[in-house]
Write a protein that holds these residues in place. Structure first.
Motif, mmCIF file in Angstrom:
data_model
loop_
_atom_site.group_PDB
_atom_site.id
_atom_site.type_symbol
_atom_site.label_atom_id
_atom_site.label_comp_id
_atom_site.label_asym_id
_atom_site.label_seq_id
_atom_site.Cartn_x
_atom_site.Cartn_y
_atom_site.Cartn_z
ATOM 1 N N ASN A 45 56.407 55.596 -50.011
ATOM 2 C CA ASN A 45 56.952 54.960 -51.210
ATOM 3 C C ASN A 45 58.467 55.002 -51.182
ATOM 4 O O ASN A 45 59.060 55.944 -50.634
ATOM 5 C CB ASN A 45 56.480 55.680 -52.481
ATOM 6 N N GLN A 46 59.099 54.011 -51.788
ATOM 7 C CA GLN A 46 60.550 54.035 -51.928
ATOM 8 C C GLN A 46 60.930 54.955 -53.079
ATOM 9 O O GLN A 46 60.302 54.917 -54.143
ATOM 10 C CB GLN A 46 61.096 52.636 -52.196
ATOM 11 N N GLU A 49 66.053 52.337 -55.370
ATOM 12 C CA GLU A 49 66.363 50.918 -55.294
ATOM 13 C C GLU A 49 67.813 50.810 -54.851
ATOM 14 O O GLU A 49 68.691 51.450 -55.433
ATOM 15 C CB GLU A 49 66.192 50.242 -56.654
ATOM 16 N N THR A 58 63.561 54.788 -58.251
ATOM 17 C CA THR A 58 62.375 53.999 -58.549
ATOM 18 C C THR A 58 61.471 54.833 -59.467
ATOM 19 O O THR A 58 61.684 56.048 -59.635
ATOM 20 C CB THR A 58 61.609 53.672 -57.252
#
Length: 301
Positions: A45-46, A49, A58
């Motif tokens: 997952n990021q 941003e 995020t």
């Protein structure tokens, strides 16, 4: 997942950009970006941003923030607890250095009850190890040009730097070098040689004076024919070719065995400040103090 990744993540959250975080972490922006990318790949997952105005967490990044904060804090407590149980132990971090290695051997010979936990690393790694209590002290060589930035960085980490002395920059030359029979070399002559040099460091190491002010000579214009972190390789190049090496005049026991000379570089900026990093207000343990005394004896004329 590594603790380092979480530390980088928290620093990026605090400062809102890879560049600002890099300055506080004593490393480069590409390195910070790489570490965060590896963390995101591992998590799937990021966490940030990337925007024109900087970094923004995020929803997933917000979710793991408190966990990361707790993990870093608890790791420090675990390390401090583990260290408290081990007596008669010197915890130390240094650059790769034969001179320091020899002094640690002397320390052991004079104190047969001592335990030594030595770690070798970059400036960034040494500072992190001292900050987290992994090492009591870290031995460093700092260029005059980088001193202010270095002191600002470690002060924010609750660390302080104690100066032990200044060491003269010199040129190591073997029998095949055209300057082998000279007594000194000048700054303006440095670009005409070819070098075997240590891998690049931001703040400079014993075998490579990267980012040291060399007066009118920019280190980037020096012709580095060979770059290596192997002293065996660099020694053989010095002995068997016309390559030279920039270093500091700090008692090289191994190179002293060979026909390798160290020629002082003439110029007022041609030195490094040597010292150690420790936590602010820390009183050196018996063995750390003894090692520092050995180093000071080597530096003293």
């Amino acid at each position: 997942m590594e603790l380092k990744q979480l530390e980088f993540f928290l620093m990026c959250v605090e400062y809102g950009s890879f560049g600002k975080a890099a300055g506080k972490l004593y490393t480069s922006q590409p390195n910070v970006s790489k570490v965060i990318r590896m963390l995101e790949d591992e998590l799937g997952n990021q966490v940030f941003e990337r925007t024109g105005r900087g970094l923004r967490l995020t929803p997933y990044g917000k979710e793991i923030y408190d966990y990361a904060l707790s993990a870093v804090k608890n790791s420090k407590l675990i390390l401090e607890t583990a260290r408290a149980k081990k007596k008669n132990t010197l915890y130390i971090s240094t650059y790769q250095s034969n001179s320091i290695s020899r002094l640690l051997v002397n320390l052991y010979k004079n104190n047969k009850d001592v335990n030594i936990e030595h770690r070798q690393g970059t400036v960034e790694e040494i500072i992190t190890q001292v900050e987290h209590g992994i090492s009591e002290i870290g031995i460093l060589y700092i260029s005059q040009k980088s001193t202010n930035a270095f002191l600002n960085i470690i002060s924010r980490k609750g660390l302080e730097f104690t100066v032990l002395g200044k060491l003269k920059a010199c040129l190591y030359a073997g029998p095949n070098s055209p300057v082998y029979n000279e007594r000194t070399v000048k700054f303006e002559d440095l670009p005409r040689f070819k070098y075997v040099r240590g891998l690049k460091e931001f703040f400079s190491i014993e075998d490579g004076l990267e980012h040291v002010s060399l007066g009118p000579v920019n280190p980037e214009v020096l012709h580095s024919a060979v770059c290596t972190n192997s002293e065996h390789l660099s020694t053989n190049f010095l002995l068997m070719t016309d390559l030279v090496d920039i270093g500091i005049n700090f008692d090289y026991p191994k190179r002293g065995q060979y026909k390798i000379k160290n020629l002082p570089i003439e110029g007022e900026d041609s030195f490094l400040t040597m010292g150690y990093v420790a936590k602010e207000g820390h009183t050196l343990t018996l063995y750390a103090n003894e090692l520092i005394t050995y180093i000071q004896d080597c530096i003293s004329p």
